[in-house]
Design a protein around this motif. Structure first.
Motif, short mmCIF file in Angstrom:
data_model
loop_
_atom_site.label_atom_id
_atom_site.label_comp_id
_atom_site.label_asym_id
_atom_site.label_seq_id
_atom_site.Cartn_x
_atom_site.Cartn_y
_atom_site.Cartn_z
N ARG A 1 0.92 -1.14 0.00
CA ARG A 1 0.04 -0.11 -0.10
C ARG A 1 0.63 1.34 0.08
N GLN A 2 0.63 2.18 -0.79
CA GLN A 2 1.39 3.42 -1.00
C GLN A 2 2.95 3.28 -1.03
N THR B 1 6.61 3.70 -1.25
CA THR B 1 7.40 4.87 -1.22
C THR B 1 8.83 4.63 -1.68
N LYS C 1 -15.01 12.50 7.86
CA LYS C 1 -14.73 11.27 7.08
C LYS C 1 -14.14 10.03 8.07
N GLY D 1 -10.45 5.31 8.07
CA GLY D 1 -9.47 4.92 6.54
C GLY D 1 -9.13 6.03 5.67
N PHE D 2 -9.99 7.02 5.64
CA PHE D 2 -9.55 8.23 4.87
C PHE D 2 -8.45 9.02 5.51
N GLU E 1 -6.25 7.83 7.58
CA GLU E 1 -5.17 6.79 7.58
C GLU E 1 -4.29 7.19 6.14
N GLU E 2 -5.17 7.37 4.96
CA GLU E 2 -4.43 7.63 3.96
C GLU E 2 -3.65 9.17 3.81
N MET E 3 -3.95 9.93 4.52
CA MET E 3 -3.28 11.26 4.92
C MET E 3 -2.17 11.21 5.66
N GLU F 1 -0.50 8.04 7.09
CA GLU F 1 0.21 6.99 6.91
C GLU F 1 1.73 7.29 6.80
N ASP F 2 2.06 8.05 5.98
CA ASP F 2 3.61 8.54 5.88
C ASP F 2 4.16 9.52 6.50
N ARG G 1 -1.88 2.45 11.73
CA ARG G 1 -3.08 1.90 12.16
C ARG G 1 -2.83 0.84 12.99
#
Length: 245
Positions: A73-74, A76, A177, A180-181, A183-185, A187-188, A193
């Motif tokens: 996922r995502q 890097t 939101k 999960g929304f 988390e995407e913002m 996570e990096d 999570r």
């Protein structure tokens, strides 16, 4: 010249040896942190080491190189495909691959691919160093957006199907939101999570306790359980965070 942490993924041991030799002889900036003979091992090692670059074969026996990328996922890291098949070039381009090298790997092409990675890294560092504005993010709330520095967020919880930001002083910000929304913002940005209902900020974690299934103690004294199915990912991210990754 900055060292680049790389992983070699190749299902043939001779292929690993050949690429390792060519990199050692011609690309001293490459530090090989793992060598993988299967797609499943590649996924584990990528999550563990968080490399800058992955040399990825396409046909791996248990899966394809493209399957490996779908599992991460995502990502890097950058990818240089190494393969005996030229018919996957278009699919590689769609996967945003840095380069596509056909076997037997030409040394000049290998050097150019690694140089391309160096240039891309330098451009990214130059771009980030020229931007010294506060790193606030806009989070959606019922009246619009609230701008908050992620470093101030201790943890994020899920309540009534929406995310709640927990800040110092017991302050809460309820968003519109889902977790999960968010988390995407985040996570990096040093967040992880750890549970279906919780995402933590490593910088606000005071302690990790392995007993009772494992839980963390946050800077506001909140105890948060680490879900069993998320423990491996949590420990991998914790190790990377501790090492400055």
């Amino acid at each position: 010249m900055k060292s680049l942490r790389a992983i070699i993924v190749e299902d043939e041991p001779t292929g690993v040896e050949n690429l390792r030799f060519k990199l050692h002889q011609n690309c001293p900036e490459i530090e090989i942190v793992a060598e993988c003979l299967s797609g499943k091992d590649a996924i584990r090692q990528i999550r563990r080491h968080l490399p800058d670059l992955v040399f990825l074969d396409i046909m791996l026996g248990d899966m394809t190189g493209f399957d490996v990328l779908k599992e991460i996922r995502q990502p890097t890291f950058e990818v240089i495909f190494t393969t005996s098949y030229d018919e996957y070039a278009i699919q590689a381009i769609k996967s945003n691959a840095l380069d596509y090298l056909l076997k037997p790997i030409d040394i000049d092409e290998l050097i150019e691919a690694v140089s391309k990675m160096q240039r891309k890294l330098m451009e990214k560092e130059s771009s980030s160093s020229s931007t010294n504005r506060p790193s606030k993010l806009g989070f959606p709330i019922s009246t619009g957006q609230q701008f908050i520095d992620p470093d101030q967020i201790i943890y994020v919880s899920a309540e009534d199907n929406v995310a709640v930001l927990h800040l110092p002083g017991r302050e809460k910000v309820k968003l519109t939101k889902s977790l999960g929304f968010v988390e995407e913002m985040l996570e990096d940005k040093g967040f992880c999570r750890v549970h279906h209902s919780y995402m933590i900020n490593f910088n606000h974690m005071n302690e990790y306790v392995r007993q009772d299934g494992g839980y963390v103690i946050m800077s506001d004294k909140k105890l948060i359980s680490v879900a069993r199915r998320r423990k491996d990912d949590f420990l991998s991210r914790l190790e990377a965070w501790e090492n400055g990754g």
